[in-house]
Design an enzyme around this catalytic site. Structure first.
Site, PDB file in Angstrom:
ATOM      1  N   THR A 198     -10.466  10.838  13.009  1.00  0.00           N
ATOM      2  CA  THR A 198     -10.566   9.837  11.935  1.00  0.00           C
ATOM      3  C   THR A 198     -11.164   8.528  12.425  1.00  0.00           C
ATOM      4  OG1 THR A 198      -8.584  10.791  10.903  1.00  0.00           O
ATOM      5  CG2 THR A 198      -9.244   8.577  10.193  1.00  0.00           C
TER       6      THR A 198
ATOM      7  N   ALA B 187     -11.530   0.790   2.435  1.00  0.00           N
ATOM      8  CA  ALA B 187     -11.658  -0.467   1.686  1.00  0.00           C
ATOM      9  C   ALA B 187     -10.579  -0.694   0.641  1.00  0.00           C
ATOM     10  CB  ALA B 187     -13.033  -0.517   1.009  1.00  0.00           C
TER      11      ALA B 187
ATOM     12  N   SER C  47      -7.235  -1.032   1.104  1.00  0.00           N
ATOM     13  CA  SER C  47      -6.020  -1.741   1.517  1.00  0.00           C
ATOM     14  C   SER C  47      -6.302  -2.575   2.756  1.00  0.00           C
ATOM     15  CB  SER C  47      -4.878  -0.754   1.802  1.00  0.00           C
ATOM     16  OG  SER C  47      -5.198   0.054   2.932  1.00  0.00           O
TER      17      SER C  47
ATOM     18  N   LEU D 180     -12.559  10.442   6.301  1.00  0.00           N
ATOM     19  CA  LEU D 180     -13.200  10.443   7.612  1.00  0.00           C
ATOM     20  C   LEU D 180     -12.676  11.523   8.547  1.00  0.00           C
ATOM     21  CD1 LEU D 180     -13.397   6.610   7.921  1.00  0.00           C
ATOM     22  CD2 LEU D 180     -15.365   8.113   8.274  1.00  0.00           C
TER      23      LEU D 180
ATOM     24  N   TYR E 212       0.085  14.979  24.671  1.00  0.00           N
ATOM     25  CA  TYR E 212      -0.282  13.993  23.646  1.00  0.00           C
ATOM     26  C   TYR E 212       0.723  12.843  23.606  1.00  0.00           C
ATOM     27  CZ  TYR E 212      -1.194  12.077  18.934  1.00  0.00           C
ATOM     28  OH  TYR E 212      -1.470  11.257  17.858  1.00  0.00           O
TER      29      TYR E 212
ATOM     30  N   ILE F  68      -7.176  -5.038   5.756  1.00  0.00           N
ATOM     31  CA  ILE F  68      -8.363  -5.842   6.038  1.00  0.00           C
ATOM     32  C   ILE F  68      -9.620  -5.252   5.423  1.00  0.00           C
ATOM     33  CG2 ILE F  68      -7.381  -6.873   8.128  1.00  0.00           C
ATOM     34  CD1 ILE F  68      -9.105  -5.023   9.792  1.00  0.00           C
TER      35      ILE F  68
END
Length: 317
Positions: free
Chosen positions: A136, A37, A39, A89, A192, A41
């Protein structure tokens, strides 16, 4: 993606802003958690929800940045109710700590906005030894949601108001690995790919909402779960791609959404009366859209759910 001028069934278009899609809506009495929250959107979502009377808990990695955003919003909207709490997260310990602290506050929880994310970073492992984008973007939100589900169910039952879980995904889900989710190769560094790994994590966001919605319907729970594509926006998600940033900043005003436009679909899904009862959908430009075939695969959604439970050590909700 719809043309910017096109208005779907909702009456809103890709150019509609978060303030416009929530105009006249009173969110007083609602409590929301918004991850990421501080930065982009996430910040705009916080600002607009608070403007509409929602008590917002900003779940952020950097509480100093979070408090700066909080002060900025309070200058504009002095009556806003905003708290800042630490959440990383990528760390299951941090997620559990956040959830435990939140529960100790005895706050209700009407809206859970799983917004935070990282994009196309080099191969890295989280503190739990899980590939960082998967950890994340999906797994941290999966664990957070699972731990807070009972609080959401209790709030929905006691308030007789529909709870809403909004998961910010991306059209990038279309560029996941061929098999969609590489359950056996989550940590395979050799194969990856930065953008495919991002796509995988965003596909997981859609599948997470799909399975949540199925379970809520089966249980008769008054909570909805939806995923969404916010639009193409220049935010600090692209911090690992300086070339894309340079090009995006040069042409962005012509082809990309602004941050207020990018936060619109999140705020629409969280607050708008038109979204009442809508669950298990993929939204874009403030309207219902369609993910790819993997995003609609209910068996894949169930398999991801079981896989995520095994990684987090959680029991079936």
């Amino acid at each position: 993606m719809w043309p910017f001028w096109w208005k779907g069934a909702s009456g809103f278009s890709a150019r509609s802003t978060a303030e416009e899609v929530t105009h006249g809506i009173d969110g007083t009495g609602l409590t929301a958690i918004v991850t990421g929250a501080s930065s982009g959107i996430g910040e705009e979502t916080t600002r607009v929800l608070a403007l509409r009377g929602v008590h917002v808990v900003m779940a952020v990695r950097n509480t100093d940045s979070g408090n700066q955003v909080r002060e900025k919003i309070l200058k504009e909207t002095p009556q806003a109710k905003i708290d800042v709490m630490k959440l990383d997260l990528s760390s299951m310990a941090s997620v559990r700590s956040f959830a435990s602290e939140y529960k100790s506050l005895d706050l209700p929880l009407n809206l859970l906005i799983n917004n935070a994310g990282i994009m196309a970073c080099p191969f890295m492992l989280s503190s739990d030894n899980i590939e960082l984008q998967f950890a994340t973007n999906h797994l941290g939100h999966f664990l957070l949601t699972n731990i807070l589900l009972e609080t959401m169910k209790k709030t929905a039952n006691e308030s007789n108001r529909e709870g809403r879980i909004v998961i910010v995904s991306s059209e990038g889900h279309r560029f996941a690995y061929g098999e969609g989710v590489r359950f056996d190769k989550i940590n395979d560094e050799a194969s990856y790919n930065t953008l495919q790994a991002y796509g995988q994590s965003k596909l997981c966001n859609i599948l997470h909402a799909t399975e949540l919605a199925r379970q809520f319907k089966e249980q008769g729970v008054n909570i909805t779960a939806n995923s969404l594509h916010p639009g193409s926006i220049m935010t600090n998600l692209l911090r690992y791609h300086s070339f894309i940033n340079t090009i995006g900043n040069a042409v962005g005003k012509y082809v990309l959404k602004s941050i207020p436009q990018g936060a619109a679909t999140t705020c629409y899904a969280a607050l708008h009366p038109q979204a009442k009862g809508v669950s298990g959908e993929y939204l874009m430009d403030n309207n219902i859209s369609n993910p790819n075939s993997q995003g609609k695969d209910k068996d894949l959604a169930k398999k991801l759910w079981e896989f995520s439970l095994s990684l987090t050590g959680e029991k079936e909700s």
